[in-house]
Design a protein around this motif. Sequence first.
Motif, PDB file in Angstrom:
ATOM      1  N   THR A  70       0.879  -1.163   0.000  1.00 29.84           N
ATOM      2  CA  THR A  70       0.000   0.000   0.000  1.00 29.84           C
ATOM      3  C   THR A  70       0.921   1.219   0.000  1.00 29.84           C
ATOM      4  N   GLU A 130       0.528   4.655   1.625  1.00 33.26           N
ATOM      5  CA  GLU A 130       0.325   5.853   2.463  1.00 33.26           C
ATOM      6  C   GLU A 130       1.638   6.608   2.697  1.00 33.26           C
ATOM      7  N   ARG A 187       1.302  -8.537  -1.220  1.00 31.49           N
ATOM      8  CA  ARG A 187       1.110  -8.886   0.193  1.00 31.49           C
ATOM      9  C   ARG A 187       1.333 -10.382   0.296  1.00 31.49           C
ATOM     10  N   GLU A 244       0.363 -12.974   1.579  1.00 31.97           N
ATOM     11  CA  GLU A 244      -0.776 -13.558   2.294  1.00 31.97           C
ATOM     12  C   GLU A 244      -0.427 -14.971   2.764  1.00 31.97           C
ATOM     13  N   MET A 299      -8.793 -13.623  -6.519  1.00 30.71           N
ATOM     14  CA  MET A 299      -9.581 -13.003  -5.450  1.00 30.71           C
ATOM     15  C   MET A 299      -8.720 -12.709  -4.225  1.00 30.71           C
ATOM     16  N   GLY A 308      -4.935 -12.835  -4.022  1.00 27.85           N
ATOM     17  CA  GLY A 308      -3.626 -13.094  -4.590  1.00 27.85           C
ATOM     18  C   GLY A 308      -2.546 -12.594  -3.656  1.00 27.85           C
ATOM     19  N   ASP A 336      -5.434   2.858  -5.646  1.00 26.73           N
ATOM     20  CA  ASP A 336      -5.409   3.483  -4.320  1.00 26.73           C
ATOM     21  C   ASP A 336      -5.298   4.990  -4.468  1.00 26.73           C
ATOM     22  N   GLU A 368     -15.157  -8.319  -0.594  1.00 29.18           N
ATOM     23  CA  GLU A 368     -14.778  -6.913  -0.429  1.00 29.18           C
ATOM     24  C   GLU A 368     -14.079  -6.440  -1.704  1.00 29.18           C
ATOM     25  N   HIS A 425     -12.434  -0.471  -0.276  1.00 25.66           N
ATOM     26  CA  HIS A 425     -12.336  -0.155   1.151  1.00 25.66           C
ATOM     27  C   HIS A 425     -11.836   1.277   1.277  1.00 25.66           C
ATOM     28  N   TYR A 430      -8.192   5.272  -0.123  1.00 26.38           N
ATOM     29  CA  TYR A 430      -9.369   4.676  -0.768  1.00 26.38           C
ATOM     30  C   TYR A 430      -8.924   3.618  -1.764  1.00 26.38           C
ATOM     31  N   GLY A 431      -9.211   2.364  -1.468  1.00 22.85           N
ATOM     32  CA  GLY A 431      -8.724   1.278  -2.329  1.00 22.85           C
ATOM     33  C   GLY A 431      -9.832   0.576  -3.100  1.00 22.85           C
ATOM     34  N   GLY A 457     -10.016  -3.136  -5.359  1.00 18.85           N
ATOM     35  CA  GLY A 457      -9.295  -4.329  -5.800  1.00 18.85           C
ATOM     36  C   GLY A 457      -9.588  -4.586  -7.278  1.00 18.85           C
TER      37      GLY A 457
END
Length: 441
Positions: free
Chosen positions: A109, A111, A140, A142, A150, A152, A159, A283, A286, A317-318, A320
């Motif tokens: 991300t 920021e 990421r 994960e 969905m 990954g 973003d 989701e 987000h 504000y993201g 996917g």
Amino acid sequence: MRLSSYFMPTLKENPSEAQIVSHRLMLRAGMVRQASAGIYSWLPLGFKVLKRIEQIVREEQDASGAQELLMPTIQAADLWKESGRYDDYGKEMLRIVDRHEREMLYGPTNEELITDIVRHSMKSWRDVPKNLYHIQWKFRDEVRPRFGVMRGREFLMKDAYSFDLTKEAARHSYNKMFAAYLRTFARMGLKAIPMRADTGPIGGDMSHEFIILADTGESQVYCHRDIVDFDVLGSAVDFDDVAALQGIVDRWTAPYAATDEKHDIEAFAAIPADKRIEARGIEVGHIFYFGAKYSKPLGAMIARPDGELVPVEMGSYGIGVSRLVGAIIEASHDERGIVWPEAVAPFKVGLIDLRPADAACAAAADRIDGALRAAGVEVLHDDRDDSPGAKFATMDLIGLPWQLVVGPRGLAQGVVELKQRRTGERQELSIESALARLTLR
Ligand code: 5CA
């Protein structure tokens, strides 16, 4: 595009590794290919859909007043040490050491990076509001990458990051994204419901997830039935009208809607039983308001009109983008394959020549193909020497909105068959009327 020369490696059998329908159909339609766990190559058909989704996201961000830029995927660890997130992010962050032994990372991300960009140039209240976004790959690590694109490890995200002087102004920026998201998902044929959500590692105290209800979704969600029946947001939104936007947000946040982490059992129990929805959801977006969480530690300060320096107010504000490819398929398919909403379909028309060896069929199909392309309609022309059954099955699998079938029997009577993939409705028409129908905007 002629199917005989198109790279679309479809699979006849269901791939055993795919647990959900979108992953299965994406592999079967030759849209993606796994490179390693949670990392995918996008093949031509899948890449076209990804680009279409990306473009809708871009158009709606631009319409809301956001400005596109592009930040790199690789970031310096130092910035993340400044914000304090370097250690917090844990194993999900892919850490890299370069040849000079500098600590780098593949951005999960942005920021920190965007705050670094603005802290050097945004100095006063005159420089805000701004909303800057990019559409860039993220990584990421994960624990459980699954369900194809969905969840990954490498995935494409839009973003956006907003910058304001005051909390009230930041709220308006948040509302703009809220409304832009409603429009974005509606354009893709999706009903995405904003729900109160946890902020996780991004932080902050106001947040909504945009959720598509689907049995295969990874989130447990709760909402009032009324919100599911809300009309989608039409095109007339004045993003500068503070009160009107607040009205839109108030309306959409009035009925109960929350994800598991924010679920309020008592408030939910107060809803009449027949209006309570407990479901699974995907989701797809987000949004977060987090004020000075990054601007303060990173020293992104702006001067108020009275000269006092204050940390700039921020939100992020993201969306996917790559996840949406799977999510749209989850929401729109049948037992024969994908059913693309027209706005994101890789081609609008699948032109099926039932007998390419027949000179009259080939000539008619070529003429239709040329006429559609000249009118700006994208066509996938099945000119392969294959059985009609196989051709129909392939077209149904890849889910193009319209199928136009050219065969010797019809041609002898001067007609072709037009089939709508979603309804299965078929119609015999002259070539000219079929062309007129397909080139209507
Ligand atoms: N910086 C904030 C907003 S810009 C952020 O990163 N938010 S997020 O973590 O919620 O991610 C934004 C969106 O990216 C999510 O709503 C989801 O749709 C998508 N996303 C997150 N993780 C993955 C993943 N592992 N695979 C595919 N898409 C993902």
